[in-house]
Design a protein around this motif. Structure first.
Motif, PDB file in Angstrom:
ATOM      1  N   LYS A  56       0.819  -1.221   0.000  1.00  0.00           N
ATOM      2  CA  LYS A  56       0.000   0.000   0.000  1.00  0.00           C
ATOM      3  C   LYS A  56       0.854   1.273   0.000  1.00  0.00           C
ATOM      4  CE  LYS A  56      -3.956  -2.175   0.530  1.00  0.00           C
ATOM      5  NZ  LYS A  56      -4.902  -2.274  -0.555  1.00  0.00           N
ATOM      6  N   LYS A  57       2.123   1.152   0.347  1.00  0.00           N
ATOM      7  CA  LYS A  57       2.979   2.328   0.496  1.00  0.00           C
ATOM      8  C   LYS A  57       3.094   3.127  -0.803  1.00  0.00           C
ATOM      9  CE  LYS A  57       5.742   0.418   4.271  1.00  0.00           C
ATOM     10  NZ  LYS A  57       5.491   1.350   5.355  1.00  0.00           N
ATOM     11  N   ILE A  58       3.108   2.467  -1.937  1.00  0.00           N
ATOM     12  CA  ILE A  58       3.249   3.177  -3.209  1.00  0.00           C
ATOM     13  C   ILE A  58       2.059   4.112  -3.440  1.00  0.00           C
ATOM     14  CG2 ILE A  58       2.254   1.338  -4.644  1.00  0.00           C
ATOM     15  CD1 ILE A  58       5.153   3.740  -5.581  1.00  0.00           C
ATOM     16  N   ASN A  59       0.878   3.731  -2.988  1.00  0.00           N
ATOM     17  CA  ASN A  59      -0.298   4.600  -3.122  1.00  0.00           C
ATOM     18  C   ASN A  59      -0.069   5.926  -2.397  1.00  0.00           C
ATOM     19  OD1 ASN A  59      -1.429   2.363  -4.335  1.00  0.00           O
ATOM     20  ND2 ASN A  59      -2.675   1.815  -2.574  1.00  0.00           N
ATOM     21  N   PHE A  60       0.579   5.854  -1.234  1.00  0.00           N
ATOM     22  CA  PHE A  60       0.858   7.048  -0.450  1.00  0.00           C
ATOM     23  C   PHE A  60       1.891   7.928  -1.161  1.00  0.00           C
ATOM     24  CE2 PHE A  60      -1.326   6.220   3.597  1.00  0.00           C
ATOM     25  CZ  PHE A  60      -1.697   4.897   3.423  1.00  0.00           C
ATOM     26  N   VAL A  61       2.876   7.294  -1.804  1.00  0.00           N
ATOM     27  CA  VAL A  61       3.875   8.051  -2.571  1.00  0.00           C
ATOM     28  C   VAL A  61       3.198   8.748  -3.741  1.00  0.00           C
ATOM     29  CG1 VAL A  61       5.948   7.850  -4.017  1.00  0.00           C
ATOM     30  CG2 VAL A  61       5.815   6.616  -1.841  1.00  0.00           C
ATOM     31  N   TRP A  62       2.309   8.042  -4.419  1.00  0.00           N
ATOM     32  CA  TRP A  62       1.595   8.648  -5.548  1.00  0.00           C
ATOM     33  C   TRP A  62       0.707   9.807  -5.085  1.00  0.00           C
ATOM     34  CZ3 TRP A  62       0.218   3.251  -7.839  1.00  0.00           C
ATOM     35  CH2 TRP A  62       1.317   2.762  -8.559  1.00  0.00           C
ATOM     36  N   LEU A  63       0.118   9.673  -3.905  1.00  0.00           N
ATOM     37  CA  LEU A  63      -0.675  10.768  -3.350  1.00  0.00           C
ATOM     38  C   LEU A  63       0.218  11.985  -3.089  1.00  0.00           C
ATOM     39  CD1 LEU A  63      -3.239  12.021  -2.126  1.00  0.00           C
ATOM     40  CD2 LEU A  63      -2.573  10.936   0.050  1.00  0.00           C
ATOM     41  N   ALA A  64       1.364  11.756  -2.457  1.00  0.00           N
ATOM     42  CA  ALA A  64       2.291  12.862  -2.205  1.00  0.00           C
ATOM     43  C   ALA A  64       2.718  13.502  -3.521  1.00  0.00           C
ATOM     44  CB  ALA A  64       3.512  12.361  -1.433  1.00  0.00           C
ATOM     45  N   ASN A  65       2.991  12.670  -4.514  1.00  0.00           N
ATOM     46  CA  ASN A  65       3.383  13.167  -5.829  1.00  0.00           C
ATOM     47  C   ASN A  65       2.305  14.087  -6.402  1.00  0.00           C
ATOM     48  OD1 ASN A  65       4.848  13.179  -8.440  1.00  0.00           O
ATOM     49  ND2 ASN A  65       3.108  11.948  -9.118  1.00  0.00           N
ATOM     50  N   ASP A  66       1.075  13.639  -6.397  1.00  0.00           N
ATOM     51  CA  ASP A  66      -0.005  14.445  -6.955  1.00  0.00           C
ATOM     52  C   ASP A  66      -0.185  15.733  -6.163  1.00  0.00           C
ATOM     53  OD1 ASP A  66      -2.182  14.196  -9.110  1.00  0.00           O
ATOM     54  OD2 ASP A  66      -3.292  14.907  -7.361  1.00  0.00           O
ATOM     55  N   CYS A  67      -0.127  15.639  -4.864  1.00  0.00           N
ATOM     56  CA  CYS A  67      -0.278  16.813  -4.013  1.00  0.00           C
ATOM     57  C   CYS A  67       0.846  17.818  -4.276  1.00  0.00           C
ATOM     58  CB  CYS A  67      -0.283  16.378  -2.548  1.00  0.00           C
ATOM     59  SG  CYS A  67      -0.503  17.744  -1.418  1.00  0.00           S
ATOM     60  N   MET A  68       2.078  17.346  -4.369  1.00  0.00           N
ATOM     61  CA  MET A  68       3.207  18.249  -4.611  1.00  0.00           C
ATOM     62  C   MET A  68       3.098  18.916  -5.974  1.00  0.00           C
ATOM     63  SD  MET A  68       6.512  16.438  -2.878  1.00  0.00           S
ATOM     64  CE  MET A  68       6.192  14.730  -3.220  1.00  0.00           C
ATOM     65  N   GLN A  69       2.749  18.136  -6.989  1.00  0.00           N
ATOM     66  CA  GLN A  69       2.633  18.717  -8.325  1.00  0.00           C
ATOM     67  C   GLN A  69       1.480  19.715  -8.395  1.00  0.00           C
ATOM     68  OE1 GLN A  69       3.454  16.472 -11.867  1.00  0.00           O
ATOM     69  NE2 GLN A  69       4.195  14.738 -10.642  1.00  0.00           N
ATOM     70  N   GLN A  70       0.376  19.399  -7.754  1.00  0.00           N
ATOM     71  CA  GLN A  70      -0.759  20.325  -7.738  1.00  0.00           C
ATOM     72  C   GLN A  70      -0.414  21.596  -6.970  1.00  0.00           C
ATOM     73  OE1 GLN A  70      -3.656  20.152  -9.415  1.00  0.00           O
ATOM     74  NE2 GLN A  70      -2.828  18.309 -10.338  1.00  0.00           N
ATOM     75  N   SER A  71       0.254  21.444  -5.848  1.00  0.00           N
ATOM     76  CA  SER A  71       0.582  22.630  -5.057  1.00  0.00           C
ATOM     77  C   SER A  71       1.560  23.528  -5.805  1.00  0.00           C
ATOM     78  CB  SER A  71       1.131  22.250  -3.675  1.00  0.00           C
ATOM     79  OG  SER A  71       2.365  21.606  -3.756  1.00  0.00           O
ATOM     80  N   GLY A  75       0.656  27.434  -7.293  1.00  0.00           N
ATOM     81  CA  GLY A  75       1.350  28.462  -6.523  1.00  0.00           C
ATOM     82  C   GLY A  75       1.204  28.316  -5.016  1.00  0.00           C
ATOM     83  N   LYS A  76       1.005  27.083  -4.557  1.00  0.00           N
ATOM     84  CA  LYS A  76       0.847  26.833  -3.125  1.00  0.00           C
ATOM     85  C   LYS A  76       1.950  25.921  -2.593  1.00  0.00           C
ATOM     86  CE  LYS A  76      -4.137  27.494  -3.151  1.00  0.00           C
ATOM     87  NZ  LYS A  76      -5.420  26.996  -2.689  1.00  0.00           N
ATOM     88  N   SER A  77       3.116  26.010  -3.206  1.00  0.00           N
ATOM     89  CA  SER A  77       4.242  25.149  -2.840  1.00  0.00           C
ATOM     90  C   SER A  77       4.597  25.233  -1.365  1.00  0.00           C
ATOM     91  CB  SER A  77       5.483  25.505  -3.658  1.00  0.00           C
ATOM     92  OG  SER A  77       5.229  25.364  -5.024  1.00  0.00           O
ATOM     93  N   GLU A  78       4.467  26.431  -0.807  1.00  0.00           N
ATOM     94  CA  GLU A  78       4.891  26.638   0.577  1.00  0.00           C
ATOM     95  C   GLU A  78       4.106  25.790   1.567  1.00  0.00           C
ATOM     96  OE1 GLU A  78       1.618  29.747   0.014  1.00  0.00           O
ATOM     97  OE2 GLU A  78       3.159  28.878  -1.242  1.00  0.00           O
ATOM     98  N   PHE A  79       2.955  25.312   1.162  1.00  0.00           N
ATOM     99  CA  PHE A  79       2.141  24.527   2.087  1.00  0.00           C
ATOM    100  C   PHE A  79       2.542  23.058   2.161  1.00  0.00           C
ATOM    101  CE2 PHE A  79      -0.824  28.013   0.937  1.00  0.00           C
ATOM    102  CZ  PHE A  79      -0.942  28.570   2.192  1.00  0.00           C
ATOM    103  N   PHE A  80       3.258  22.548   1.183  1.00  0.00           N
ATOM    104  CA  PHE A  80       3.556  21.126   1.188  1.00  0.00           C
ATOM    105  C   PHE A  80       5.012  20.757   0.908  1.00  0.00           C
ATOM    106  CE2 PHE A  80      -1.037  21.135   0.364  1.00  0.00           C
ATOM    107  CZ  PHE A  80      -1.458  20.285   1.382  1.00  0.00           C
ATOM    108  N   LEU A  81       5.668  21.402  -0.031  1.00  0.00           N
ATOM    109  CA  LEU A  81       6.983  20.937  -0.480  1.00  0.00           C
ATOM    110  C   LEU A  81       8.009  20.897   0.639  1.00  0.00           C
ATOM    111  CD1 LEU A  81       7.298  22.511  -4.035  1.00  0.00           C
ATOM    112  CD2 LEU A  81       6.405  20.290  -3.361  1.00  0.00           C
ATOM    113  N   ARG A  82       8.097  21.921   1.435  1.00  0.00           N
ATOM    114  CA  ARG A  82       9.074  21.942   2.530  1.00  0.00           C
ATOM    115  C   ARG A  82       8.773  20.841   3.543  1.00  0.00           C
ATOM    116  NH1 ARG A  82       8.261  26.839   4.556  1.00  0.00           N
ATOM    117  NH2 ARG A  82       6.910  26.040   6.174  1.00  0.00           N
ATOM    118  N   ASP A  83       7.493  20.703   3.890  1.00  0.00           N
ATOM    119  CA  ASP A  83       7.129  19.693   4.891  1.00  0.00           C
ATOM    120  C   ASP A  83       7.372  18.281   4.381  1.00  0.00           C
ATOM    121  OD1 ASP A  83       6.325  21.465   6.969  1.00  0.00           O
ATOM    122  OD2 ASP A  83       4.467  21.850   5.877  1.00  0.00           O
TER     123      ASP A  83
END
Length: 138
Positions: A56-71, A75-83
């Protein structure tokens, strides 16, 4: 909504996450809606990813990937990329250990990390650190 309530709600949503693009994109969109609590979401994501079953771990990586690319695109990089960059080395190290007998998952994870560099989500030094964390324990 308090950080604790949000964390509990997010943990429940993560338990239902599956590899379909609809599941990943809808949860990523929910994360973007709650982006001002990005640090809480990323902390919860890291905890749940570490405790997830190896397959199941790969699903979580794909979620992070989508969230980072969307952010980044919104223009909302500051909310996720650093964390995410703070927790990914430990999460990926855990993933490398847990998935050492699942080369397909490790290959998919490596490819996702390389996409982060190609799309300039993270620079080459940061992605090299992520890759090193993934393979250091194999």
């Amino acid at each position: 909504m308090s950080g604790d309530d949000l964390s509990i709600q997010f943990a429940k949503k993560l338990k239902d996450l599956n590899p379909s693009s609809i599941s990943i994109q809808s949860l990523s969109k929910w994360m973007m809606f709650n982006c001002k609590k990005g640090a809480v979401l990323v902390k919860t994501w890291a905890h749940e990813t570490t405790n997830a079953q190896p397959d199941k771990k790969i699903n979580f990586v794909w979620l992070a990937n989508d969230c980072m690319q969307q952010s980044k695109s919104k223009g909302k990089s500051e909310f996720f990329l650093r964390d995410f960059s703070k927790v990914l080395p430990e999460v990926l190290s855990n993933m490398g250990k847990a998935c050492k007998n699942q080369p397909k998952i490790l290959d998919q994870t490596r490819r996702t990390i390389k996409i982060w560099e190609e799309r300039q989500i993270y620079d080459g030094g940061t992605t090299a650190r992520f890759l090193a964390a993934l393979v250091q324990t194999q």
